[in-house]
Scaffold this active site. Structure first.
Site, PDB file in Angstrom:
ATOM      1  N   TYR A 137       0.798  -1.224   0.000  1.00 11.47           N
ATOM      2  CA  TYR A 137       0.000   0.000   0.000  1.00 11.47           C
ATOM      3  C   TYR A 137       0.836   1.282   0.000  1.00 11.47           C
ATOM      4  O   TYR A 137       0.298   2.371   0.141  1.00 11.47           O
ATOM      5  CB  TYR A 137      -0.932   0.002   1.223  1.00 11.47           C
ATOM      6  N   LYS A 188       3.440 -15.178   2.682  1.00 14.72           N
ATOM      7  CA  LYS A 188       3.723 -16.002   1.506  1.00 14.72           C
ATOM      8  C   LYS A 188       5.246 -16.096   1.408  1.00 14.72           C
ATOM      9  O   LYS A 188       5.847 -15.798   0.386  1.00 14.72           O
ATOM     10  CB  LYS A 188       3.089 -15.343   0.269  1.00 14.72           C
ATOM     11  N   ASP A 221      -2.550 -18.724   1.160  1.00 15.41           N
ATOM     12  CA  ASP A 221      -3.500 -19.550   0.396  1.00 15.41           C
ATOM     13  C   ASP A 221      -4.109 -20.630   1.289  1.00 15.41           C
ATOM     14  O   ASP A 221      -5.317 -20.867   1.289  1.00 15.41           O
ATOM     15  CB  ASP A 221      -2.830 -20.153  -0.856  1.00 15.41           C
ATOM     16  N   ASP A 245      -6.291  -7.232   3.944  1.00 14.64           N
ATOM     17  CA  ASP A 245      -7.413  -6.665   3.192  1.00 14.64           C
ATOM     18  C   ASP A 245      -8.259  -7.792   2.598  1.00 14.64           C
ATOM     19  O   ASP A 245      -9.480  -7.822   2.746  1.00 14.64           O
ATOM     20  CB  ASP A 245      -6.862  -5.758   2.082  1.00 14.64           C
ATOM     21  N   ASP A 249     -12.254  -9.533   3.937  1.00 16.69           N
ATOM     22  CA  ASP A 249     -13.501  -9.699   3.176  1.00 16.69           C
ATOM     23  C   ASP A 249     -13.989 -11.146   3.248  1.00 16.69           C
ATOM     24  O   ASP A 249     -15.183 -11.409   3.368  1.00 16.69           O
ATOM     25  CB  ASP A 249     -13.313  -9.289   1.710  1.00 16.69           C
TER      26      ASP A 249
HETATM   27  C1  IPM Z   1     -10.567  -1.606   3.154  1.00 23.06           C
HETATM   28  C2  IPM Z   1     -10.720  -1.083   1.743  1.00 23.06           C
HETATM   29  C3  IPM Z   1      -9.548  -0.165   1.424  1.00 23.06           C
HETATM   30  C4  IPM Z   1      -8.270  -0.970   1.540  1.00 23.06           C
HETATM   31  C5  IPM Z   1      -9.644   0.510   0.037  1.00 23.06           C
HETATM   32  C6  IPM Z   1     -10.924   1.318  -0.087  1.00 23.06           C
HETATM   33  C7  IPM Z   1      -8.461   1.378  -0.279  1.00 23.06           C
HETATM   34  O1  IPM Z   1     -10.817  -2.141   0.854  1.00 23.06           O
HETATM   35  O2  IPM Z   1     -10.562  -0.796   4.092  1.00 23.06           O
HETATM   36  O3  IPM Z   1     -10.480  -2.820   3.326  1.00 23.06           O
HETATM   37  O4  IPM Z   1      -7.857  -1.639   0.579  1.00 23.06           O
HETATM   38  O5  IPM Z   1      -7.671  -0.941   2.613  1.00 23.06           O
HETATM   39 MN    MN Z   2     -10.900  -4.101   1.786  1.00 23.39          MN
END
Ligand code: IPM
Ligand code: MN
Length: 354
Positions: A137, A188, A221, A245, A249
């Protein structure tokens, strides 16, 4: 003592869900006698399009001086396809406030919410500790011979010893304080030998200082597989910015979706920023249908951080009770609007109804 909160709703559904989070915070403040002082900031796409300003000059120092915590919604707008303002605001605050720890709990509130067969809240209760200031990042790279068949793109990922050590220590400290038994490093390092090799060395070094906590390792993975096949084996996961990140999710999917996932961007002891994991969902924006529970649970994390644990627990209990009673938005199979969920939860907090 007054707790000063900067509220930055942002764009899209961020505005709607933050409104409900504030409503529930106000209810909790009333019931638990908290002096919360909330100030709204209109940073986001509209301001950026109007004035060309994403994060106003001096904003970081102003926040550091005047606030204890930040409650943010979400940033992003289809009219700004390169996500410039979102990056500048969200990633800007993460880096400039040095919020190196992104805490993303994955906690199942009710077994009906998980797509995993036969799993209960006992099976799915872990946290992802995501490094939040380095990794992929850092925006270092470049493009050579752009647009030609010989085009080359370089995107760097960095790991510093200092940055890696502080996040690994934060993960072990979190485990110790919350009675968690295991910390798992996810990387990784079998392929990314240099950067993730550093993570390996730092992790095993730090782990020595926490003999009561089991230290383990998974490649990313394999971790994705494990989170689905054996979520009960997950406890505290510490990982890089990008893997955190992605895995967060996946974690959100295990507990009922992005609409329920809270997060905190933390620098222990300093002003920290709390935001739901979800984005601005432009197709849902302005329709009063977005699920505000992720934002409301995020507000509970904020309260926890500023020392109002009792109020934080009350909000969490109210959310669990509302989920069990079917008082939920469409994404969870209910029929309530964003605002109705907020009002229901505020009422539950006021009445101790859980
Ligand atoms: C998160 C989001 C952000 C990230 C994006 C919007 C830049 O996906 O907070 O998880 O990748 O950190
Ligand atoms: Mn995210």
């Amino acid at each position: 003592m007054v707790t000063r909160i900067a509220v930055i709703p942002g764009d899209g559904i961020g505005v709607e869900v933050t409104r409900e989070a504030v409503r529930v915070l106000e209810a909790a403040a009333e019931v638990y006698g908290l002096a919360l002082e909330m100030t709204h900031f209109d940073w986001g796409a509209e301001k950026y399009l109007r004035e060309g300003v994403a994060l106003p000059e001096g904003a970081v120092a102003m926040l550091q001086q005047n606030y204890d915590a930040i409650l943010a919604g979400a940033f992003g707008d289809p009219r700004i396809p390169d996500h410039r303002h979102a990056r500048e605001i969200l990633l800007g605050l993460r880096v400039q406030l040095d919020l190196f720890m992104n805490l993303r709990p994955v906690k199942l509130l009710d077994e009906r919410l998980t797509p995993l067969k036969g799993r209960t809240p006992e099976d799915i209760d872990f946290v992802i500790v995501r490094e939040n200031t380095e990794g992929a990042y850092v925006d270092i790279g470049g493009v050579l011979r752009k647009g030609t068949p010989e085009e080359v793109a370089i995107q760097e990922e960095i790991a510093t010893r200092r940055g890696t050590e502080r996040i690994v220590v934060a993960a072990f400290e979190y485990a110790r304080r919350h009675g968690r038994r295991r910390v798992t490093l996810v990387d990784k390092s079998n392929v990314l030998r240099y950067g993730h090799g550093l993570w390996q060395r730092v992790f095993w070094e730090v782990a020595q200082r926490y003999p009561e906590i089991e230290a383990t390792h998974q490649y990313v993975d394999a971790m994705a597989l494990l989170m689905v096949q054996d979520p009960a084996s997950c406890d505290v996961i510490v990982t890089t910015n990008m893997f955190g990140d992605i895995l967060s999710d996946l974690g959100a999917a295990l507990i009922g979706g992005l609409g329920l996932a809270p997060s905190g961007n933390i620098h222990p002891g300093r002003i920290s920023l709390f935001e739901p994991v979800h984005g601005t969902a432009p197709t849902l924006a302005g329709k009063n249908v977005a699920n505000p529970m992720g934002a409301i649970l995020t507000a509970a994390m904020l309260l926890d951080y500023v020392g109002a644990e009792e109020a934080a627990r009350a909000i969490e209990r109210a959310v669990v009770a509302a989920v069990r009673a079917g008082e939920v938005t469409r994404d969870l199979g209910g029929s309530l609007s964003t605002e109705e969920v907020g009002r229901t939860l505020a009422a539950r907090v006021r009445a101790h109804a859980w």
